[in-house]
Design an enzyme around this catalytic site. Structure first.
Site: not given
Length: 255
Positions: A15, A17, A36, A59, A148, A161, A165, A194
């Site tokens: 799914s 990107l 995935d 995983d 990110s 997060y 990143k 996005f």
């Protein structure tokens, strides 16, 4: 690195990107292994693309699962020429919220999937890419990771997060330097906002508020535009050891 005739691993490829990247690679004559956990959408995409793709239930943070998926890729395509790491999660939580300290498992799960998962698949794929016959530029493979803008301007509630990143950004240059001996480039993309499943559930007012932070174009990026950057990185042999912001000149606010 040529796309046509070569094989690539795309994590999170079912799914967002990742799926856009899989389609772009297939459209250019490449083949893609979709790593995935979304079995229905992953298998459906692989079926749609026929011989150009396979689906591997994976995983990314689990050593055995990733090893099995890489082995399945080699069995199907004979080699791996690139890995594009798009798999990731976001669990927003304040370090100290209304109910006390953030549960530690929220932090560790984010680090495991985003950072450890990226490292895990990269190390396994790079070992296989190092066995490839080099092309005319001496390339044996390309690694493209997804960070990110939150790695630089994390907002309140994004400590986990942002840390995950920032870790991806931090390992880009050391990996590029190490893999240079094997003819493998390493580049990271740091997307802004996005159109992905992570943002699909946002209320319209929230989306409008975020879009106002985007100087130009003042809209969310499209997954196909991320895939276009992947294509550009693959095509340019001197692009290495860099993190590229793909963000409409956005600088995230504190909240």
């Amino acid at each position: 690195m040529e796309i046509s005739g070569n094989a690539f691993i795309v994590t999170g490829g079912a799914s967002g990107l990742g799926a856009a990247t899989v389609r772009a690679l297939a459209a250019k004559g490449g083949r893609a292994a979709i790593f995935d956990l979304a079995d229905d959408t992953g298998a459906s995409l692989a079926e749609e693309l026929g011989d150009a793709a396979i689906y591997c239930h994976t995983d990314v943070a689990d050593e055995t699962s990733a090893q099995d998926a890489v082995a399945k890729t080699i069995a199907a395509f004979g080699a791996v020429h690139g890995v594009i790491n798009c798999a990731g999660i976001g669990i927003p939580a304040k370090v100290v919220g209304k109910n006390g300290p953030m549960p530690l498992d929220k932090f560790t799960k984010t680090i495991q999937v985003n950072l450890v998962g990226t490292f895990n698949v990269t190390r396994l794929a790079a070992a296989k890419m190092a066995e490839n016959t080099p092309n005319s530029e001496g390339e044996r493979g390309v690694v493209i990771n997804t960070a990110s803008v939150a790695a630089y301007e994390g907002q309140v509630g994004q400590a986990a997060y942002s840390a995950s990143k920032a870790g991806i950004v931090g390992m880009t240059l050391p990996m590029a330097r190490e893999f240079a001996d094997h003819g493998i480039r390493v580049v990271t993309i740091a997307p802004g906002l996005f159109e992905t499943p992570m943002f699909d559930a946002l209320p319209e007012k929230a989306r409008e508020s975020l879009e106002k932070q985007l100087p130009f174009p003042s809209r969310f990026g499209r997954p196909a535009e991320f895939a276009l950057m992947v294509e550009s990185i693959l095509a340019n042999p001197v692009l290495n050891g860099e993190t590229i912001r793909l963000d409409s000149a956005m600088r995230m606010q504190a909240r």
